[in-house]
Motif scaffolding. Structure first.
Motif, short mmCIF file in Angstrom:
data_model
loop_
_atom_site.label_atom_id
_atom_site.label_comp_id
_atom_site.label_asym_id
_atom_site.label_seq_id
_atom_site.Cartn_x
_atom_site.Cartn_y
_atom_site.Cartn_z
N ALA A 37 0.80 -1.23 0.00
CA ALA A 37 0.00 0.00 0.00
C ALA A 37 0.84 1.28 0.00
O ALA A 37 0.55 2.20 -0.79
CB ALA A 37 -0.96 -0.01 1.19
N PRO A 38 1.88 1.41 0.84
CA PRO A 38 2.68 2.65 0.78
C PRO A 38 3.31 2.89 -0.59
O PRO A 38 3.43 4.03 -1.03
CB PRO A 38 3.75 2.42 1.85
N PHE A 39 3.70 1.80 -1.26
CA PHE A 39 4.30 1.96 -2.59
C PHE A 39 3.28 2.53 -3.58
O PHE A 39 3.61 3.42 -4.38
CB PHE A 39 4.80 0.60 -3.09
N PHE A 40 2.04 2.05 -3.53
CA PHE A 40 1.00 2.58 -4.41
C PHE A 40 0.68 4.03 -4.07
O PHE A 40 0.39 4.83 -4.97
CB PHE A 40 -0.26 1.72 -4.31
N VAL A 41 0.74 4.38 -2.80
CA VAL A 41 0.52 5.77 -2.40
C VAL A 41 1.58 6.68 -3.03
O VAL A 41 1.29 7.75 -3.56
CB VAL A 41 0.52 5.90 -0.87
N ILE A 42 2.85 6.22 -3.00
CA ILE A 42 3.93 7.00 -3.59
C ILE A 42 3.73 7.15 -5.09
O ILE A 42 3.88 8.25 -5.65
CB ILE A 42 5.29 6.34 -3.28
N VAL A 43 3.39 6.05 -5.76
CA VAL A 43 3.22 6.08 -7.22
C VAL A 43 2.09 7.02 -7.61
O VAL A 43 2.25 7.89 -8.49
CB VAL A 43 2.97 4.67 -7.77
N LEU A 44 0.93 6.88 -6.98
CA LEU A 44 -0.23 7.70 -7.35
C LEU A 44 -0.02 9.17 -7.00
O LEU A 44 -0.43 10.05 -7.75
CB LEU A 44 -1.49 7.15 -6.66
N THR A 45 0.61 9.43 -5.86
CA THR A 45 0.86 10.83 -5.50
C THR A 45 1.85 11.48 -6.45
O THR A 45 1.73 12.67 -6.77
CB THR A 45 1.38 10.91 -4.05
N SER A 46 2.82 10.71 -6.93
CA SER A 46 3.83 11.28 -7.83
C SER A 46 3.25 11.69 -9.18
O SER A 46 3.82 12.55 -9.85
CB SER A 46 4.97 10.28 -8.04
#
Length: 297
Positions: A37-46
């Protein structure tokens, strides 16, 4: 009628095994979601525009528009760069030439020490190995100030030498894991090689190294990740911005783009990419090496 109860018990046992397997898979899936989940948060926020992020001030699963302005800021409009290269590229290059030499040389020296402790006979071997392992009990932060005073006294402060030279002579954890692997190599192979006239160094180079390739690759991944993620060492010793490693660059982006979360996530994603690529290509050897270190004599 007499077989009804045993059949019922076997059926209940079969169902219970399926239930346990289902529970285990559900728990593993939930753990996977928790980790990813944190990885997807980083990707989508970027890939979300900073205007949208600042307008909502909360994470958005579906951005109104896919935006790559954050990555353009990292590679093109970066105002941190002190050379012609973008700061991230400079950080990658500095990290590469600081980490790779001590990884290769450290693996070789650690392998020599592990081979000596596993296959050679000499006085005080067990005592020396116990002292070596006891050094692993010391927290790294305990040695930070004494190490800095020592390196500053000999004039190494402000240079990358404290980050490179110590690692050239091996790593205690690497010696421990490689010794576990070498212990699984039959001693008859070493004895036969000695009968054929090979010395210990030739045995290590011509016989042990080819057999231990998975273990060396696994430990090499560990050393590369450790050196790549090292933040405290470069922060203490590297005062020249042109020598900044990728971790220092990421921290500088976080400080300079304090109110720009997409840029912070973009630079974090860029810094994370090499480790993902390394693991993707070396996954097979990594798993084999870790599994093989459990072998005993």
């Amino acid at each position: 009628m007499t077989d009804a109860k045993p059949m019922r018990k076997r059926g209940n046992g079969h169902i219970s095994r399926h239930m346990r397997a289902a529970v285990i898979y559900v728990l593993l899936f939930l753990y996977l979601v928790w980790v990813i989940a944190p990885f997807f948060v980083i990707v989508l926020t970027s890939v979300t525009s900073n205007v949208e992020v600042m307008a909502t001030m909360e994470f958005t699963w579906f951005p109104d528009e896919i935006c790559f302005d954050a990555f353009r800021e990292v590679f093109v409009d970066d105002y941190l760069k002190s050379t012609a290269l973008p700061s991230v590229v400079l950080g990658f290059l500095n990290t590469f030439w600081m980490v790779v030499p001590f990884t290769i040389a450290g693996l070789f020296m650690s392998g020599l020490a592990a081979f000596a402790y596993s296959k050679m006979r000499f006085r005080l071997k067990k005592l020396l190995y116990a002292v070596l392992l006891s050094s692993m009990m010391l927290p790294t932060v305990v040695m930070t100030i004494p190490s800095y005073i020592m390196y500053d006294t000999i004039g190494w402060s402000g240079t990358p030498l404290p980050l490179i030279i110590p690692g050239l002579f091996g790593n205690v954890a690497t010696i421990f894991f490689l010794r576990q692997f070498f212990s699984g190599i039959p001693g008859d192979i070493v004895d036969a090689a000695k009968i054929d006239g090979l010395g210990y160094f030739s045995i290590y180079a011509r016989i042990v190294l080819p057999l231990a390739k998975p273990a060396f690759l696994a430990q090499g991944v560990f050393l590369i990740v450790s050196g790549y993620n090292n933040y405290l060492g470069p922060l203490l010793y590297l005062t020249d911005p042109k020598l900044a490693t990728i971790q220092l660059i990421v921290n500088q982006f976080s400080s300079s783009y304090l109110n720009n979360y997409p840029v912070q996530c973009a630079v974090a994603l860029v810094a994370l990419t090499p480790l993902i690529v390394i693991y993707a290509f070396l996954q097979k050897f990594f798993i084999e090496g870790i599994a093989a270190t459990g072998l005993k004599e």
